[in-house]
Design a protein around this motif. Structure first.
Motif, mmCIF file in Angstrom:
data_model
loop_
_atom_site.group_PDB
_atom_site.id
_atom_site.type_symbol
_atom_site.label_atom_id
_atom_site.label_comp_id
_atom_site.label_asym_id
_atom_site.label_seq_id
_atom_site.Cartn_x
_atom_site.Cartn_y
_atom_site.Cartn_z
ATOM 1 N N TYR A 172 0.836 -1.201 0.000
ATOM 2 C CA TYR A 172 0.000 0.000 0.000
ATOM 3 C C TYR A 172 0.873 1.253 0.000
ATOM 4 O O TYR A 172 0.597 2.211 -0.729
ATOM 5 N N PHE A 173 1.934 1.257 0.805
ATOM 6 C CA PHE A 173 2.814 2.418 0.856
ATOM 7 C C PHE A 173 3.436 2.696 -0.507
ATOM 8 O O PHE A 173 3.451 3.842 -0.968
ATOM 9 N N ARG A 174 3.959 1.664 -1.138
ATOM 10 C CA ARG A 174 4.610 1.861 -2.439
ATOM 11 C C ARG A 174 3.636 2.449 -3.454
ATOM 12 O O ARG A 174 3.995 3.342 -4.232
ATOM 13 N N ARG A 175 2.411 1.960 -3.462
ATOM 14 C CA ARG A 175 1.432 2.448 -4.424
ATOM 15 C C ARG A 175 1.045 3.896 -4.125
ATOM 16 O O ARG A 175 0.971 4.735 -5.025
ATOM 17 N N SER A 176 0.815 4.203 -2.851
ATOM 18 C CA SER A 176 0.423 5.560 -2.473
ATOM 19 C C SER A 176 1.568 6.550 -2.682
ATOM 20 O O SER A 176 1.382 7.622 -3.264
ATOM 21 N N PHE A 177 2.758 6.197 -2.202
ATOM 22 C CA PHE A 177 3.913 7.079 -2.333
ATOM 23 C C PHE A 177 4.260 7.289 -3.801
ATOM 24 O O PHE A 177 4.578 8.405 -4.226
ATOM 25 N N GLY A 178 4.186 6.239 -4.581
ATOM 26 C CA GLY A 178 4.498 6.335 -6.002
ATOM 27 C C GLY A 178 3.537 7.223 -6.760
ATOM 28 O O GLY A 178 3.903 7.819 -7.784
ATOM 29 N N SER A 179 2.319 7.363 -6.259
ATOM 30 C CA SER A 179 1.306 8.146 -6.972
ATOM 31 C C SER A 179 1.585 9.636 -6.957
ATOM 32 O O SER A 179 0.983 10.382 -7.744
ATOM 33 N N ILE A 180 2.481 10.100 -6.111
ATOM 34 C CA ILE A 180 2.761 11.535 -6.040
ATOM 35 C C ILE A 180 4.053 11.911 -6.772
ATOM 36 O O ILE A 180 4.476 13.063 -6.727
ATOM 37 N N PHE A 181 4.652 10.928 -7.445
ATOM 38 C CA PHE A 181 5.792 11.190 -8.316
ATOM 39 C C PHE A 181 5.283 11.435 -9.735
ATOM 40 O O PHE A 181 4.211 10.961 -10.119
ATOM 41 N N SER A 182 6.053 12.177 -10.514
ATOM 42 C CA SER A 182 5.652 12.448 -11.891
ATOM 43 C C SER A 182 5.877 11.224 -12.766
ATOM 44 O O SER A 182 6.708 10.357 -12.453
ATOM 45 N N ALA A 183 5.139 11.173 -13.863
ATOM 46 C CA ALA A 183 5.259 10.042 -14.791
ATOM 47 C C ALA A 183 6.643 9.970 -15.412
ATOM 48 O O ALA A 183 7.162 8.884 -15.694
ATOM 49 N N LEU A 245 3.912 19.598 -11.217
ATOM 50 C CA LEU A 245 3.039 18.428 -11.346
ATOM 51 C C LEU A 245 2.730 17.774 -10.007
ATOM 52 O O LEU A 245 2.322 16.614 -9.953
ATOM 53 N N ASP A 246 2.890 18.509 -8.939
ATOM 54 C CA ASP A 246 2.557 17.996 -7.614
ATOM 55 C C ASP A 246 1.038 17.784 -7.538
ATOM 56 O O ASP A 246 0.269 18.738 -7.681
ATOM 57 N N PRO A 247 0.581 16.553 -7.293
ATOM 58 C CA PRO A 247 -0.866 16.316 -7.247
ATOM 59 C C PRO A 247 -1.521 16.747 -5.941
ATOM 60 O O PRO A 247 -2.751 16.791 -5.853
ATOM 61 N N THR A 264 6.197 37.327 -4.008
ATOM 62 C CA THR A 264 7.214 36.387 -3.532
ATOM 63 C C THR A 264 7.904 35.739 -4.728
ATOM 64 O O THR A 264 7.227 35.245 -5.637
ATOM 65 N N PRO A 265 9.226 35.707 -4.762
ATOM 66 C CA PRO A 265 9.913 35.029 -5.875
ATOM 67 C C PRO A 265 9.560 33.546 -5.919
ATOM 68 O O PRO A 265 9.579 32.866 -4.891
ATOM 69 N N VAL A 266 9.218 33.063 -7.107
ATOM 70 C CA VAL A 266 8.860 31.654 -7.298
ATOM 71 C C VAL A 266 9.717 31.089 -8.421
ATOM 72 O O VAL A 266 9.771 31.656 -9.515
ATOM 73 N N THR A 267 10.378 29.986 -8.148
ATOM 74 C CA THR A 267 11.074 29.247 -9.195
ATOM 75 C C THR A 267 10.278 27.979 -9.450
ATOM 76 O O THR A 267 10.114 27.139 -8.554
ATOM 77 N N ARG A 268 9.745 27.855 -10.645
ATOM 78 C CA ARG A 268 8.958 26.674 -10.992
ATOM 79 C C ARG A 268 9.881 25.534 -11.422
ATOM 80 O O ARG A 268 10.902 25.759 -12.072
ATOM 81 N N LEU A 269 9.476 24.346 -11.062
ATOM 82 C CA LEU A 269 10.226 23.135 -11.410
ATOM 83 C C LEU A 269 9.331 22.298 -12.318
ATOM 84 O O LEU A 269 8.583 21.430 -11.862
ATOM 85 N N PRO A 270 9.373 22.562 -13.606
ATOM 86 C CA PRO A 270 8.432 21.911 -14.536
ATOM 87 C C PRO A 270 8.677 20.417 -14.652
ATOM 88 O O PRO A 270 9.810 19.944 -14.612
ATOM 89 N N GLY A 271 7.583 19.686 -14.788
ATOM 90 C CA GLY A 271 7.658 18.254 -15.041
ATOM 91 C C GLY A 271 7.940 17.406 -13.823
ATOM 92 O O GLY A 271 8.169 16.201 -13.956
ATOM 93 N N LEU A 272 7.909 18.010 -12.611
ATOM 94 C CA LEU A 272 8.238 17.269 -11.397
ATOM 95 C C LEU A 272 7.030 17.203 -10.467
ATOM 96 O O LEU A 272 6.185 18.089 -10.447
#
Length: 295
Positions: A172-183, A245-247, A264-272
């Protein structure tokens, strides 16, 4: 309880255990130039300071301090307490006091960024015991009402939390934790094994409902008001690093933070996704290095 993986065991050997109050806290440090501000790195839920392991190879010059919050990773995991952000901030403050008299740069992610807001509030109050020079906050539900919590997180925060905790398994942990990573940067089997070994160390996976308690604080006055006000009014240099891509900590959260603190300064991290420092460390540590060098 799972054994520590070889990589995590090596990480443990590279650090020490410090007594903070009644508990042992795992600490990893590195010396650096006294002419540069030290960096204190705060981790998120449900992981540990292991998330910041690449800092020790990727950040030049600065002294580094990171540690496992109480209840997380290799630190003590008492069952008989309420895991408030204030308790975690107390630990961060006590460990950072070794830099009293020096300006400290604070870098944080997820729950660590919520701890950071309590430290900002203490600075505003004039009670912070060290000098906070600047803060770089990565993805976090700083305005929790705008966050898109996972179903598992919602259940942990409900009356069913203890049942969900008892049912938590590695699968369950692997599936849940993995779901918040980008494709494009999925959770690897090696990383999943490392993270599970840290979470399940001393049966930490059996107290997830206790560890997530801080989410109640973030939506309940007066603490929620205190922390939002800290973002709004802290006079120091505050910057955001945001994975697009943070869900969980979506664009809606970012915009809510910017409503509190415009410009506020924001640096975007695209695709992550939610763990950018694990998914693609290079741009994350380039941002940290740049922020620290300008502080």
């Amino acid at each position: 309880m799972a054994d520590l993986t070889p990589r995590v065991a090596a990480w443990q050997r590279s650090g020490t255990f410090e007594q903070v109050g009644r508990h042992r806290i795992f600490v990893r440090e590195r010396e650096g130039s006294p002419d540069l501000p030290p960096l204190v790195l705060l981790h998120g839920y449900p992981s540990s300071s292991y998330d910041w392991r690449d800092a020790f190879d990727s950040i030049d010059g600065h002294r580094l301090l990171t540690f496992d919050f109480l209840g997380f990773g290799l630190s003590d995991k008492p069952r008989d307490m309420q895991y408030s952000l204030r308790i975690q901030a107390d630990i961060a403050e006590e460990l950072a006091q070794r830099y009293v008299g020096e300006p400290v740069v604070m870098v944080s992610h997820d729950m660590g960024s919520s701890v950071a807001t309590e430290l900002l509030a203490r600075d505003i109050d004039g009670t912070l015991s060290f000098t906070l020079k600047s803060a770089l906050l990565f993805n976090a539900s700083l305005v929790r009402e705008q966050a898109s919590l996972l179903l598992g997180q919602k259940l942990l925060l409900s009356r069913l939390g203890p049942l969900v905790t008892r049912a938590t398994s590695e699968f369950y942990f692997r599936r849940s934790f993995g779901s918040i990573f980008s494709a494009a940067h999925p959770l690897t089997a090696e990383e999943a094994a490392d993270q599970w070994s840290l979470l399940s160390h001393n049966d930490g996976h059996r107290m997830l409902d206790k560890l997530i308690y801080y989410n109640h604080e973030r939506v309940t006055p007066p603490t929620s008001t205190r922390w939002h006000n800290a973002i709004r009014t802290w006079l120091g240099a505050l910057e955001l690093g945001w994975a697009d891509l943070d869900p969980i900590c979506t664009e809606a959260v970012l915009q809510a933070v910017l409503n509190l603190r415009p410009n506020t300064p924001v640096t975007r991290l695209p695709g992550l996704g939610h763990y950018p420092q694990i998914e693609d460390p290079k741009p994350v540590y380039e941002l940290i290095q740049r922020h620290a060098s300008q502080s």
